[in-house]
Design a protein around this motif. Structure first.
Motif, PDB file in Angstrom:
ATOM      1  N   LEU A 268       7.486  -5.484   5.023  1.00  0.00           N
ATOM      2  CA  LEU A 268       8.407  -5.300   3.893  1.00  0.00           C
ATOM      3  C   LEU A 268       9.573  -4.391   4.266  1.00  0.00           C
ATOM      4  O   LEU A 268      10.353  -3.992   3.396  1.00  0.00           O
ATOM      5  N   GLU A 269       9.642  -4.048   5.559  1.00  0.00           N
ATOM      6  CA  GLU A 269      10.716  -3.187   6.077  1.00  0.00           C
ATOM      7  C   GLU A 269      10.850  -1.908   5.252  1.00  0.00           C
ATOM      8  O   GLU A 269      11.959  -1.481   4.906  1.00  0.00           O
ATOM      9  N   ALA A 270       9.705  -1.318   4.940  1.00  0.00           N
ATOM     10  CA  ALA A 270       9.719  -0.050   4.199  1.00  0.00           C
ATOM     11  C   ALA A 270      10.280   1.042   5.097  1.00  0.00           C
ATOM     12  O   ALA A 270      10.030   1.049   6.302  1.00  0.00           O
ATOM     13  N   GLN A 271      11.010   1.959   4.492  1.00  0.00           N
ATOM     14  CA  GLN A 271      11.659   3.021   5.271  1.00  0.00           C
ATOM     15  C   GLN A 271      10.676   4.128   5.636  1.00  0.00           C
ATOM     16  O   GLN A 271      10.820   4.775   6.661  1.00  0.00           O
ATOM     17  N   GLY A 272       9.697   4.360   4.796  1.00  0.00           N
ATOM     18  CA  GLY A 272       8.756   5.437   5.089  1.00  0.00           C
ATOM     19  C   GLY A 272       7.439   5.181   4.398  1.00  0.00           C
ATOM     20  O   GLY A 272       7.359   4.325   3.519  1.00  0.00           O
ATOM     21  N   PRO A 273       6.392   5.934   4.788  1.00  0.00           N
ATOM     22  CA  PRO A 273       5.087   5.724   4.154  1.00  0.00           C
ATOM     23  C   PRO A 273       5.139   6.093   2.676  1.00  0.00           C
ATOM     24  O   PRO A 273       5.889   6.998   2.286  1.00  0.00           O
ATOM     25  N   GLY A 274       4.396   5.374   1.886  1.00  0.00           N
ATOM     26  CA  GLY A 274       4.319   5.700   0.464  1.00  0.00           C
ATOM     27  C   GLY A 274       5.394   5.046  -0.383  1.00  0.00           C
ATOM     28  O   GLY A 274       5.407   5.217  -1.601  1.00  0.00           O
ATOM     29  N   GLU A 275       6.277   4.284   0.255  1.00  0.00           N
ATOM     30  CA  GLU A 275       7.331   3.609  -0.516  1.00  0.00           C
ATOM     31  C   GLU A 275       6.704   2.573  -1.459  1.00  0.00           C
ATOM     32  O   GLU A 275       5.677   1.991  -1.137  1.00  0.00           O
ATOM     33  N   ARG A 276       7.344   2.368  -2.597  1.00  0.00           N
ATOM     34  CA  ARG A 276       6.856   1.344  -3.535  1.00  0.00           C
ATOM     35  C   ARG A 276       7.875   0.212  -3.582  1.00  0.00           C
ATOM     36  O   ARG A 276       9.075   0.446  -3.501  1.00  0.00           O
ATOM     37  N   ARG A 277       7.395  -1.009  -3.717  1.00  0.00           N
ATOM     38  CA  ARG A 277       8.260  -2.192  -3.735  1.00  0.00           C
ATOM     39  C   ARG A 277       7.935  -3.047  -4.955  1.00  0.00           C
ATOM     40  O   ARG A 277       6.851  -2.914  -5.529  1.00  0.00           O
ATOM     41  N   PRO A 278       8.818  -3.972  -5.325  1.00  0.00           N
ATOM     42  CA  PRO A 278       8.498  -4.845  -6.463  1.00  0.00           C
ATOM     43  C   PRO A 278       7.160  -5.568  -6.239  1.00  0.00           C
ATOM     44  O   PRO A 278       6.889  -6.048  -5.133  1.00  0.00           O
ATOM     45  N   VAL A 279       6.386  -5.615  -7.297  1.00  0.00           N
ATOM     46  CA  VAL A 279       5.021  -6.144  -7.154  1.00  0.00           C
ATOM     47  C   VAL A 279       4.999  -7.568  -6.606  1.00  0.00           C
ATOM     48  O   VAL A 279       4.158  -7.903  -5.762  1.00  0.00           O
ATOM     49  N   ALA A 280       5.929  -8.421  -7.066  1.00  0.00           N
ATOM     50  CA  ALA A 280       5.885  -9.827  -6.637  1.00  0.00           C
ATOM     51  C   ALA A 280       6.148  -9.942  -5.133  1.00  0.00           C
ATOM     52  O   ALA A 280       5.526 -10.762  -4.440  1.00  0.00           O
ATOM     53  N   ALA A 281       7.052  -9.097  -4.606  1.00  0.00           N
ATOM     54  CA  ALA A 281       7.352  -9.152  -3.175  1.00  0.00           C
ATOM     55  C   ALA A 281       6.139  -8.715  -2.355  1.00  0.00           C
ATOM     56  O   ALA A 281       5.831  -9.287  -1.300  1.00  0.00           O
ATOM     57  N   VAL A 282       5.426  -7.711  -2.851  1.00  0.00           N
ATOM     58  CA  VAL A 282       4.251  -7.225  -2.119  1.00  0.00           C
ATOM     59  C   VAL A 282       3.140  -8.280  -2.163  1.00  0.00           C
ATOM     60  O   VAL A 282       2.503  -8.571  -1.146  1.00  0.00           O
ATOM     61  N   ARG A 283       2.943  -8.872  -3.334  1.00  0.00           N
ATOM     62  CA  ARG A 283       1.912  -9.932  -3.424  1.00  0.00           C
ATOM     63  C   ARG A 283       2.231 -11.056  -2.426  1.00  0.00           C
ATOM     64  O   ARG A 283       1.361 -11.510  -1.694  1.00  0.00           O
ATOM     65  N   GLN A 284       3.470 -11.475  -2.394  1.00  0.00           N
ATOM     66  CA  GLN A 284       3.860 -12.564  -1.500  1.00  0.00           C
ATOM     67  C   GLN A 284       3.602 -12.192  -0.034  1.00  0.00           C
ATOM     68  O   GLN A 284       3.039 -12.971   0.733  1.00  0.00           O
TER      69      GLN A 284
END
Ligand SMILES: Cc1cc2nc3c(=O)[nH]c(=O)nc-3n(C[C@H](O)[C@H](O)[C@H](O)COP(=O)(O)OP(=O)(O)OC[C@H]3O[C@@H](n4cnc5c(N)ncnc54)[C@H](O)[C@@H]3O)c2cc1C
Length: 399
Positions: A242-258
């Motif tokens: 998900l190309e998160a910038q750092g640990p603990g980042e939160r992303r839109p739920v649908a993108a994470v499920r996918q």
């Protein structure tokens, strides 16, 4: 309860439950059991189905009867009657965490839980699911409503009611993170009550419902978050995806499920009917949790066998006070069992996409899977001195 009745009306009920009380008998029912069950509403009884048809490993003999219960009351009535009569039972959801003997008929009754209502409050984030709801449908429902907390558990097969049993987990999240309470039938007393999650001893792939007859989960209640964002990303592979910038980042739920579904599919960890890499019980062994000295001894063994570079790469993660969690999949691979072991033509093999899944290639018997499990366990023990523990429930068989 008022809250949920209202919400069911407002947000719909996602259900496979029958609202018309009914009892159906198929096949030649076990006559000694018929009087016990005949006046229970919302069940159907089948004497011809085998556990091979009801489990994701597709092995297992025929029980005395299979009773399908489409309401919680039907589960309560069936289980309490059979318990009172001393009839051995297997509580069954999706059959995705079971290895069952197939060499002779099983002297037990399968009680399959098929009540599947789901309701939620998008403002408070509280979600309630009956035990027979398909777990991934529950996740899908939560994600569609913008609720966060269980998107990392997307794609795990089986039922909602089984999720607390072994505290299911994946990609850095466990059901324990969001579970408020379960509605439990206490099999010793026959009483039904809401039991807080803190009463279940939830731990890594464990609760006091696993390996015991303590109770039957009739429903679960989860506290999710309503801002449309995922739980903090804790799992490196998912965060990178998900190309998160750092640990603990939160992303839109649908993108994470996918993203989770794509990662799982690539590993054969989402059920697909014709795909034999998914004819499994998921991870067959739990990840060993050891003290730092033990981990260091194992790393020394890896160093001697595989060299410095491999030893430095050995996965180890903090797992509570003075404990480290190792990767069973990595140890299996380094012990010489590659994906697909022992190769083309064997009825039971490691998945061709994941070394931790033991799979049925279509014609395996339980004995084939048990033999493969023993070979893997013994090989890892010989190489690294670690005894791998099976994750699924074994019925009528021993490793
Ligand atoms: C391809 C694949 C991938 C998987 N991935 C994961 C994963 O990522 N993480 C993970 O944790 N697991 C994973 N699993 C294992 C499995 O899906 C989970 O453990 C799941 O929760 C089992 O649900 P089930 O309904 O199929 O349980 P079943 O296999 O039907 O039952 C398992 C045990 O729970 C008991 N049980 C079931 N329902 C109830 C109930 N309502 N009340 C009391 N006891 C009950 C049964 O008696 C049995 O002892 C995977 C399995 C497969 C096949």
């Amino acid at each position: 309860m008022h809250l949920f009745h209202g919400l069911i009306n407002s947000y719909g009920v996602f259900t496979a439950c029958s609202h018309v009380p009914q009892t159906t008998v198929r096949g030649v029912a076990d006559s000694s059991l018929t009087p016990l069950l005949e006046d229970i509403a919302d069940i159907s009884v089948d004497s011809e189905v085998s556990l091979a048809q009801l489990t994701t490993l597709h092995v297992g003999a025929q029980p005395r009867l299979t009773v399908r219960c489409t309401t919680p009351q039907a589960v309560v009535d069936t289980v309490t009657r059979l318990d009172a009569a001393g009839v051995p039972l297997l509580i069954l959801g999706g059959g995705s965490n079971l290895l069952v003997a197939d060499d002779e008929p099983l002297d037990l009754v399968v009680v399959r839980i098929e009540c599947a209502e789901v309701s939620l409050d998008p403002h408070s984030g509280v979600l309630r699911a009956q035990a027979g709801a398909v777990w991934d449908d529950v996740v899908d429902t939560a994600v569609a409503a913008g609720l966060g907390g269980i998107e990392c558990l997307s794609g795990i097969p089986g039922s909602a009611g089984a999720t607390p049993v072994q505290n299911v987990g994946a990609y850095g999240v466990e059901i324990a993170d969001v579970l408020l309470r379960v509605e439990l039938l206490d099999r010793a007393t026959g009483q039904v009550s809401w039991v807080p999650a803190s009463d279940l001893d939830l731990a890594y792939r464990y609760s006091n419902l696993k390996f015991t007859s303590r109770g039957v989960v009739l429903a679960i209640e989860l506290q999710l978050t309503p801002e449309g964002l995922s739980a903090p990303l804790r799992f490196g592979e998912l965060a990178r995806r998900l190309e998160a910038q750092g640990p603990g980042e939160r992303r839109p739920v649908a993108a994470v499920r996918q993203a989770v579904l794509e990662l799982r599919q690539a590993k054969g960890m989402v059920l697909i009917p014709g795909d034999h890499d998914t004819w499994s019980a998921g991870s067959f062994f739990t990840n060993p949790v050891v003290d730092p000295q033990h981990a260091s001894d194992i790393q020394d063994k890896v160093r001697r066998l595989r060299g410095d570079e491999d030893a430095e790469r050995m996965p180890q993660f903090p797992a509570g006070e003075n404990q480290l969690k190792l990767s069973a999949a990595w140890l299996i691979d380094r012990a010489g069992f590659a994906k697909g072991y022992p190769g083309e033509g064997a009825p039971a093999r490691l998945s061709t996409r994941h070394t931790l899944a033991l799979t049925n290639r279509g014609s395996a018997h339980t004995a084939d899977i048990v033999a493969l499990a023993r070979t893997i366990r013994d090989g890892v023990k010989t190489e690294f001195g670690v005894v791998l523990e099976p994750e699924p429930i074994w019925l009528g068989v021993h490793i």
